[in-house]
Design a protein around this motif. Sequence first.
Motif, PDB file in Angstrom:
ATOM      1  N   UNK A 142       7.301 -10.275  -9.072  1.00  0.00           N
ATOM      2  CA  UNK A 142       7.202  -9.453 -10.189  1.00  0.00           C
ATOM      3  C   UNK A 142       7.213  -7.944  -9.826  1.00  0.00           C
ATOM      4  N   UNK A 143       6.218  -7.577  -9.048  1.00  0.00           N
ATOM      5  CA  UNK A 143       5.959  -6.164  -8.589  1.00  0.00           C
ATOM      6  C   UNK A 143       5.996  -5.933  -7.102  1.00  0.00           C
ATOM      7  N   UNK A 144       6.972  -6.756  -6.512  1.00  0.00           N
ATOM      8  CA  UNK A 144       6.893  -6.663  -4.940  1.00  0.00           C
ATOM      9  C   UNK A 144       6.851  -5.168  -4.492  1.00  0.00           C
ATOM     10  N   UNK A 145       8.018  -4.630  -5.115  1.00  0.00           N
ATOM     11  CA  UNK A 145       7.954  -3.178  -4.538  1.00  0.00           C
ATOM     12  C   UNK A 145       8.083  -2.205  -5.723  1.00  0.00           C
ATOM     13  N   UNK A 146       7.463  -1.027  -5.709  1.00  0.00           N
ATOM     14  CA  UNK A 146       7.225  -0.058  -6.689  1.00  0.00           C
ATOM     15  C   UNK A 146       8.458   0.727  -7.122  1.00  0.00           C
ATOM     16  N   UNK A 147       9.314   0.618  -5.919  1.00  0.00           N
ATOM     17  CA  UNK A 147      10.527   1.780  -6.211  1.00  0.00           C
ATOM     18  C   UNK A 147      11.857   0.882  -6.435  1.00  0.00           C
ATOM     19  N   UNK A 148      12.870   1.403  -5.803  1.00  0.00           N
ATOM     20  CA  UNK A 148      14.275   0.916  -5.889  1.00  0.00           C
ATOM     21  C   UNK A 148      14.368  -0.432  -5.500  1.00  0.00           C
ATOM     22  N   UNK A 149      13.709  -0.830  -4.525  1.00  0.00           N
ATOM     23  CA  UNK A 149      14.367  -1.954  -3.662  1.00  0.00           C
ATOM     24  C   UNK A 149      14.808  -2.903  -4.548  1.00  0.00           C
ATOM     25  N   UNK A 150      14.538  -3.197  -5.701  1.00  0.00           N
ATOM     26  CA  UNK A 150      14.878  -4.457  -6.419  1.00  0.00           C
ATOM     27  C   UNK A 150      16.014  -4.265  -7.186  1.00  0.00           C
ATOM     28  N   UNK A 171     -10.044   4.960   3.904  1.00  0.00           N
ATOM     29  CA  UNK A 171     -10.523   3.824   3.136  1.00  0.00           C
ATOM     30  C   UNK A 171      -9.959   3.679   1.869  1.00  0.00           C
ATOM     31  N   UNK A 172     -10.038   4.846   1.053  1.00  0.00           N
ATOM     32  CA  UNK A 172      -9.748   4.472  -0.397  1.00  0.00           C
ATOM     33  C   UNK A 172      -8.159   4.125  -0.843  1.00  0.00           C
ATOM     34  N   UNK A 173      -7.202   4.732   0.261  1.00  0.00           N
ATOM     35  CA  UNK A 173      -5.988   4.322   0.117  1.00  0.00           C
ATOM     36  C   UNK A 173      -5.897   2.669   0.630  1.00  0.00           C
ATOM     37  N   UNK A 174      -6.505   2.221   1.636  1.00  0.00           N
ATOM     38  CA  UNK A 174      -6.662   0.729   1.771  1.00  0.00           C
ATOM     39  C   UNK A 174      -7.152   0.148   0.712  1.00  0.00           C
ATOM     40  N   UNK A 175      -8.301   0.249   0.157  1.00  0.00           N
ATOM     41  CA  UNK A 175      -8.954  -0.510  -0.999  1.00  0.00           C
ATOM     42  C   UNK A 175      -7.812  -0.310  -2.280  1.00  0.00           C
ATOM     43  N   UNK A 176      -7.675   0.638  -2.756  1.00  0.00           N
ATOM     44  CA  UNK A 176      -6.963   0.999  -3.902  1.00  0.00           C
ATOM     45  C   UNK A 176      -5.534   0.489  -4.029  1.00  0.00           C
ATOM     46  N   UNK A 177      -4.863   0.509  -2.814  1.00  0.00           N
ATOM     47  CA  UNK A 177      -3.599   0.482  -2.806  1.00  0.00           C
ATOM     48  C   UNK A 177      -3.082  -0.772  -1.676  1.00  0.00           C
ATOM     49  N   UNK A 178      -3.169  -0.689  -0.600  1.00  0.00           N
ATOM     50  CA  UNK A 178      -2.824  -1.624   0.507  1.00  0.00           C
ATOM     51  C   UNK A 178      -3.427  -2.993   0.075  1.00  0.00           C
ATOM     52  N   UNK A 179      -4.638  -3.086  -0.026  1.00  0.00           N
ATOM     53  CA  UNK A 179      -5.285  -4.360  -0.091  1.00  0.00           C
ATOM     54  C   UNK A 179      -5.055  -4.932  -1.581  1.00  0.00           C
ATOM     55  N   UNK A 180      -5.034  -4.268  -2.625  1.00  0.00           N
ATOM     56  CA  UNK A 180      -4.376  -5.157  -3.904  1.00  0.00           C
ATOM     57  C   UNK A 180      -3.026  -5.407  -3.979  1.00  0.00           C
ATOM     58  N   UNK A 234       5.319  -1.316   0.585  1.00  0.00           N
ATOM     59  CA  UNK A 234       5.961  -0.080   0.979  1.00  0.00           C
ATOM     60  C   UNK A 234       4.928   1.009   1.678  1.00  0.00           C
ATOM     61  N   UNK A 235       5.691   1.367   2.720  1.00  0.00           N
ATOM     62  CA  UNK A 235       4.514   2.447   3.641  1.00  0.00           C
ATOM     63  C   UNK A 235       4.480   3.564   2.772  1.00  0.00           C
ATOM     64  N   UNK A 236       5.414   3.951   2.279  1.00  0.00           N
ATOM     65  CA  UNK A 236       5.186   5.265   1.395  1.00  0.00           C
ATOM     66  C   UNK A 236       4.112   5.318   0.419  1.00  0.00           C
ATOM     67  N   UNK A 237       3.769   4.060   0.074  1.00  0.00           N
ATOM     68  CA  UNK A 237       2.811   3.996  -1.103  1.00  0.00           C
ATOM     69  C   UNK A 237       1.471   4.303  -0.478  1.00  0.00           C
TER      70      UNK A 237
END
Lengths: 351, 282
Positions: free
Chosen positions: B274-282, B186-195, B171-174
């Motif tokens: 299992x954790x495809x989306x953090x939000x409502x999408x499921x 860089x932190x947003x990449x390594x802590x969120x997008x990459x994992x 999700x882009x909002x993440x």
Amino acid sequence: MTSAGATIDFKNVRKTYGKFVALEDFSMRVEGGEFMTLLGASGSGKTTALNSLAGFVDIDGGEILIDGVPITKLPTEKRDIGMVFQNYSLFPHRSVIRNISFPLEMRGVARDEARRRSFKALEMVRLDSLANRMPHELSGGQKQRVAFARAVVFEPRVLLMDEPLGALDLKLRETLQLEIKEYQRQIGCTVIYVTHDQSEALTLSDRMAVMDKGRVLQIGTPEQLYDRPQSRFVAGFVGSNNILKVQSVEEGFMTLEGLGRFKGDGRHLIPGGFVSIRPELITIRHGGSGAHMAHLSEAVFFGNSVRYILRAADSKEISAIEHRRPGQDVLPLGTAVAFDLDTSDLVPLLD
Amino acid sequence: MKIRWSRTILLLTPATLLAAMLFVYPVFGVLSLTVHDGTSFTGEPIRQVFNSQLSIIVLQRTFVTAATVTLICLLMGYPMAYFMAGLSPRKRVLATYLILLPFWISVLIRTYTWIILLGREGILNKALVAIGLTAEPIQLLYTPFAVHIGMVQILLPIVILTCLTSILDVERDLVKAARILGATPAQAFWKVLFPLSVSGAATGGIICFILCLGFFVTPTLLGGRTSLLIANLIDLQVHKTLKWDLAAVMASAMLAATFTCLLAYWMLTRKRAEFATGGLAR
Ligand SMILES: Nc1ncnc2c1ncn2[C@@H]1O[C@H](COP(=O)(O)OP(=O)(O)OP(=O)(O)O)[C@@H](O)[C@H]1O
Ligand SMILES: [Mg+2]
């Protein structure tokens, strides 16, 4: 967890997407600690306004200041703003507590300290028992509370919320509205809250700004916006309203187009201009006769009140809300009723 | 939704029959060859393969090559995909077309082009000699290097596209949320997008690895004697030495390896769901 709220100044902000103008001459001042709501229809530019304050979009003109300091050159992460998104945006790979400690981690707060403060934030939203759950194991309301805790844990002086309750059902919305208001009082930060739900705006705000087509149409307290709308748009958007046209004003009388002549002072009104009047200010006399007669063309039952649509002689419609006592029947459609209004309740509209 | 079984069965029957005839039956034929010599059960073919220096070396080489090629593809593909994810949707579609373009050309032709590029009289060698880096043309063709480069070229688009999908799935909002909460890009990449996209990238890697195991044309054309892969060896046993039982053992070993990879793939995709989306999408 308290912070003195910062003042926020939008000064003639302009934002375009290609040829499309999303914000035009957008100006607004939010005082420290104030709960300001942006209210507007879909596409009116509410999110764009928040995003330009958050730094997610670059503005094309004007300036935004926090506590008098221009921030438009500052990268997002340096702005020290908390934000709650409509779809929560919890990090799915982090547990509740690690979601909340994220902003502290980014600020280099020591591990133990970060944990302690995160727990405190979690206690505030009363979810301390769920610290180790993963986001996908939470209900919608719980997710929203976690998102809120995460947004305020680092004690930002500004908190932005973009339709945070948009995805929840009505009952839960009402509960969370009260909670949000309560937390904000505790924390003291300045809040800009976005919604397209006018009743939510009226409930929560210290002041609210009604937006249309990228502009602020009117700013004021909920009472001011409800009682004294300045334009047809605001009159129609905040609460339900009758919008009528003044035909002529004479000494001691005035005529409303399609409704007839009313006794009373109309000096504050301009012939040819528009006025609004709330449905609850229209009085109905059942079965009686009077100067103004109409037929009921629709009735909506609300429990404590009934809303009637009255069709006047030359088919102009006007809505009236009548308070209802237990046992009182809703009048059948087609009934002839007399109605009246007090001309001093008519609010002149500028356009 | 209720599944209408009669229709489902009707629709699936032809494909199932075809698969059974052309796939399941021959595969079992091959599997039976490994332990049965036509008259009785025997462990001889398995013993021969695993005692043979050659087949062990080639098997090992196949796995190492597959792993190396996969790693190279991931290291090149993920950054490329990350770049593409940042493009505007229109440019991204264009980039996707460009990446898929090579698929319109047969693997054979794409492999032959490397012969032109890497040969003793090839462009690369001519350039190297011209700028004086080497006096003599160097041996590039018929080396493991040539095999690797040929395989990477063919598999890279697949890895790029699977990485792209997994990045776009986040999700882009993440990322926005991470930024406003104080993360640098860089932190947003390594802590969120990459994992959140790495397991998707890993599934791409597994597909790539499985495809590598079966590569035949590339090592045949670009590899020398010392860079034969298992598919070449199987081909040799089938066509030249006519030892079908040994070929069957090797093929079965590859089949087992593939199934192991598929199992890993399945487990990864399940975890992702299992954790495809953090939000409502499921
Ligand atoms: N990235 C973009 N590119 C082009 N146009 C955009 C972009 N983002 C927003 N817009 C346009 O800008 C206008 C304002 O959008 P914005 O998201 O601010 O509306 P909103 O008031 O938040 O609406 P909603 O209540 O639906 O969320 C819309 O008409 C939208 O189509
Ligand atoms: Mg919006």
